[in-house]
Design a protein around this motif. Structure first.
Motif, PDB file in Angstrom:
ATOM      1  N   LEU A  26       0.832  -1.212   0.000  1.00  0.00           N
ATOM      2  CA  LEU A  26       0.000   0.000   0.000  1.00  0.00           C
ATOM      3  C   LEU A  26       0.859   1.251   0.000  1.00  0.00           C
ATOM      4  O   LEU A  26       0.571   2.221  -0.707  1.00  0.00           O
ATOM      5  CB  LEU A  26      -0.936   0.004   1.214  1.00  0.00           C
ATOM      6  N   GLN A  61      -5.289  -9.523  -0.737  1.00  0.00           N
ATOM      7  CA  GLN A  61      -5.906  -8.484   0.101  1.00  0.00           C
ATOM      8  C   GLN A  61      -5.715  -7.115  -0.528  1.00  0.00           C
ATOM      9  O   GLN A  61      -6.637  -6.301  -0.576  1.00  0.00           O
ATOM     10  CB  GLN A  61      -5.246  -8.468   1.479  1.00  0.00           C
ATOM     11  N   ILE A  65      -8.399  -4.299  -1.900  1.00  0.00           N
ATOM     12  CA  ILE A  65      -8.385  -2.909  -1.404  1.00  0.00           C
ATOM     13  C   ILE A  65      -8.289  -1.937  -2.579  1.00  0.00           C
ATOM     14  O   ILE A  65      -9.024  -0.950  -2.646  1.00  0.00           O
ATOM     15  CB  ILE A  65      -7.198  -2.698  -0.426  1.00  0.00           C
ATOM     16  N   LEU A  66      -7.383  -2.216  -3.517  1.00  0.00           N
ATOM     17  CA  LEU A  66      -7.190  -1.303  -4.645  1.00  0.00           C
ATOM     18  C   LEU A  66      -8.436  -1.233  -5.514  1.00  0.00           C
ATOM     19  O   LEU A  66      -8.774  -0.172  -6.055  1.00  0.00           O
ATOM     20  CB  LEU A  66      -5.982  -1.736  -5.483  1.00  0.00           C
ATOM     21  N   THR A  68     -11.464  -1.621  -4.312  1.00  0.00           N
ATOM     22  CA  THR A  68     -12.441  -0.879  -3.507  1.00  0.00           C
ATOM     23  C   THR A  68     -12.266   0.624  -3.663  1.00  0.00           C
ATOM     24  O   THR A  68     -13.239   1.369  -3.729  1.00  0.00           O
ATOM     25  CB  THR A  68     -12.302  -1.260  -2.018  1.00  0.00           C
ATOM     26  N   ILE A  69     -11.004   1.078  -3.700  1.00  0.00           N
ATOM     27  CA  ILE A  69     -10.784   2.530  -3.757  1.00  0.00           C
ATOM     28  C   ILE A  69     -10.471   2.996  -5.185  1.00  0.00           C
ATOM     29  O   ILE A  69      -9.900   4.077  -5.389  1.00  0.00           O
ATOM     30  CB  ILE A  69      -9.691   2.971  -2.754  1.00  0.00           C
ATOM     31  N   ASN A  70     -10.878   2.179  -6.152  1.00  0.00           N
ATOM     32  CA  ASN A  70     -10.799   2.550  -7.577  1.00  0.00           C
ATOM     33  C   ASN A  70      -9.396   2.889  -8.068  1.00  0.00           C
ATOM     34  O   ASN A  70      -9.211   3.806  -8.870  1.00  0.00           O
ATOM     35  CB  ASN A  70     -11.746   3.726  -7.876  1.00  0.00           C
ATOM     36  N   ILE A  71      -8.421   2.162  -7.576  1.00  0.00           N
ATOM     37  CA  ILE A  71      -7.064   2.334  -8.098  1.00  0.00           C
ATOM     38  C   ILE A  71      -6.746   1.195  -9.074  1.00  0.00           C
ATOM     39  O   ILE A  71      -5.948   1.348  -9.992  1.00  0.00           O
ATOM     40  CB  ILE A  71      -6.044   2.412  -6.935  1.00  0.00           C
ATOM     41  N   PRO A 107      -3.486   6.410 -10.513  1.00  0.00           N
ATOM     42  CA  PRO A 107      -4.329   7.613 -10.388  1.00  0.00           C
ATOM     43  C   PRO A 107      -3.991   8.464  -9.166  1.00  0.00           C
ATOM     44  O   PRO A 107      -4.231   9.671  -9.163  1.00  0.00           O
ATOM     45  CB  PRO A 107      -5.749   7.044 -10.288  1.00  0.00           C
TER      46      PRO A 107
ATOM     47  N   GLU B  10     -15.394   0.326   2.898  1.00  0.00           N
ATOM     48  CA  GLU B  10     -16.464   1.178   2.365  1.00  0.00           C
ATOM     49  C   GLU B  10     -17.289   1.788   3.496  1.00  0.00           C
ATOM     50  O   GLU B  10     -17.691   2.945   3.430  1.00  0.00           O
ATOM     51  CB  GLU B  10     -17.409   0.369   1.458  1.00  0.00           C
ATOM     52  N   SER B  47      -3.480   4.367   5.315  1.00  0.00           N
ATOM     53  CA  SER B  47      -2.972   4.400   3.939  1.00  0.00           C
ATOM     54  C   SER B  47      -4.128   4.310   2.929  1.00  0.00           C
ATOM     55  O   SER B  47      -4.168   5.053   1.951  1.00  0.00           O
ATOM     56  CB  SER B  47      -1.981   3.245   3.738  1.00  0.00           C
ATOM     57  N   VAL B  48      -5.063   3.403   3.203  1.00  0.00           N
ATOM     58  CA  VAL B  48      -6.207   3.224   2.303  1.00  0.00           C
ATOM     59  C   VAL B  48      -7.046   4.510   2.236  1.00  0.00           C
ATOM     60  O   VAL B  48      -7.424   4.966   1.152  1.00  0.00           O
ATOM     61  CB  VAL B  48      -7.081   2.032   2.769  1.00  0.00           C
ATOM     62  N   MET B  51      -5.251   7.287   0.288  1.00  0.00           N
ATOM     63  CA  MET B  51      -5.315   7.078  -1.163  1.00  0.00           C
ATOM     64  C   MET B  51      -6.724   7.328  -1.686  1.00  0.00           C
ATOM     65  O   MET B  51      -6.900   7.925  -2.740  1.00  0.00           O
ATOM     66  CB  MET B  51      -4.854   5.655  -1.514  1.00  0.00           C
ATOM     67  N   HIS B  52      -7.724   6.880  -0.928  1.00  0.00           N
ATOM     68  CA  HIS B  52      -9.107   7.068  -1.370  1.00  0.00           C
ATOM     69  C   HIS B  52      -9.434   8.549  -1.533  1.00  0.00           C
ATOM     70  O   HIS B  52      -9.945   8.976  -2.565  1.00  0.00           O
ATOM     71  CB  HIS B  52     -10.076   6.434  -0.379  1.00  0.00           C
ATOM     72  N   ASN B  55      -7.610  10.227  -4.324  1.00  0.00           N
ATOM     73  CA  ASN B  55      -8.183   9.788  -5.600  1.00  0.00           C
ATOM     74  C   ASN B  55      -9.497  10.514  -5.885  1.00  0.00           C
ATOM     75  O   ASN B  55      -9.877  10.714  -7.031  1.00  0.00           O
ATOM     76  CB  ASN B  55      -8.416   8.268  -5.555  1.00  0.00           C
TER      77      ASN B  55
END
Lengths: 116, 227
Positions: A26, A61, A65-66, A68-71, A107, B10, B47-48, B51-52, B55
């Motif tokens: 990540l 995993q 995750i990627l 889920t967050i549109n990466i 992105p 989410e 981190s998630v 990034m979210h 983005n």
């Protein structure tokens, strides 16, 4: 063999792919990596028994995750080979490089540039 | 220990989407052991989220901190000097920690980052199972150290019931019949005669039936506070 692989790939050495954690992958994406792939020993051949199996689960995993967050979960991949398979190593590098070139830059990197 | 499970990312994003300064607060105790809310999970979630939001084109500050515990005043006090820097906290502690944090810092919304599930054990890495429901009146001495309150689906005190088949519970074949275990254990302990002794009705007022509970130990309380 003097095999060539794409020069834009940065290799990070670890003692075993079992050392590679979700957070390492990540952080690579957070810092702007366009793709990350983990190359471990053949399944069943891990010197530490389950290092490469753990790595595979962690890669999965990160993939979720990627997504889920549109990466894009396809930016991460697990590969396996034995230490004598230099040719396969370059094949993996070329395959991953082509995949990432098709997907385009991370992105996050573009968003960070815009924000700056 | 208290066992918790990770919340879907989410759901956490939905909780905090309107905030721009967020503290992810982990706990070094039970949730670290069950790998749901320790320092590593804090780092992953932070981190998630970073990034979210990036983005999404949102500028959101997300910081990480992990306390020794979130169920004691002294550890929660460690964030008092920084809490005003944030307009939301995602606590990865169990429900106890989330609530104590919220009680202590009224002006900052505290959101849960995990689902608190039960009190249980680590059978193996990645597998946690329930052992105690905190009924307030432990009967393990009579049942060979196996709890029918937490491990029997019906909480039967004089079991097994008719749904026990070949050692499995009727709710699922993978659920072991607690009373089968109790019988086997009493035999192994050479105490099978105890099985014949019927348990009296249990006083459930010490369980949740009596409302929120508390333990008061006057011998431990600070007398100087009373004067």
């Amino acid at each position: 063999m003097r095999l060539q692989y794409p020069s834009n790939i940065q290799i990070i050495l670890v003692p075993c792919t079992g050392k590679v954690d979700v957070i390492h992958m990540l952080h690579a994406f957070e810092k702007g990596a366009d793709g990350v792939y983990v190359v471990g020993c053949m399944e069943g051949d891990c010197h530490f028994n389950s290092g490469n199996l753990r790595a595979r689960k962690r890669v999965e995993q990160v993939r979720k995750i990627l997504d889920t967050i549109n990466i894009g979960g396809e930016r991460v991949q697990m590969y396996n080979l034995s230490s004598s398979e230099g040719l396969r190593f370059t094949q993996f590098a070329i395959e991953m490089n082509e995949r990432i070139l098709k997907l385009g830059p991370n992105p996050i990197k573009r968003a960070a540039d815009k924000a700056a | 220990m208290i066992v918790a499970d990770r919340k879907p990312v989410e759901e956490i994003i939905e909780e905090v989407k309107d905030h721009d300064k967020i503290l992810i607060l982990g706990c070094n105790e039970c949730v670290t052991v069950c790998e749901a809310g320790g320092k590593k999970e804090v780092a992953v979630l932070a981190s998630v989220l970073r990034m979210h939001f990036l983005n999404q084109g949102q500028t959101v500050r997300i910081d990480e901190r992990t306390l020794q515990r979130q169920c004691d005043h002294e550890y929660l006090e460690e964030v008092r000097d920084i809490i005003d820097q944030y307009n939301a906290v995602v606590s990865l502690a169990c429900g106890v920690g989330v609530q104590f944090m919220a009680e202590k810092y009224h002006a900052t919304p505290v959101y849960p980052g995990v689902n608190t599930v039960f009190m249980g054990v680590t059978e193996e890495r990645g597998l946690w199972t329930e052992r105690c429901q905190g009924c307030g009146e432990c009967i393990l001495a009579r049942t060979g150290g196996i709890c029918p309150i937490s491990r029997c689906a019906k909480r039967v005190l004089n079991g097994p019931c008719g749904g026990s088949t070949k050692g499995s519970c009727e709710i699922h074949k993978d659920v072991v019949c607690a009373w089968q275990l109790i019988v086997e254990r009493l035999k192994a302990l050479d105490r099978f005669d105890d099985y014949e002794k019927l348990s009296a009705l249990k006083d459930w007022s010490t369980d949740r039936a009596g409302g929120p509970r508390k333990v008061v130990r006057e011998d431990l309380q600070d007398e100087s506070k009373d004067t």
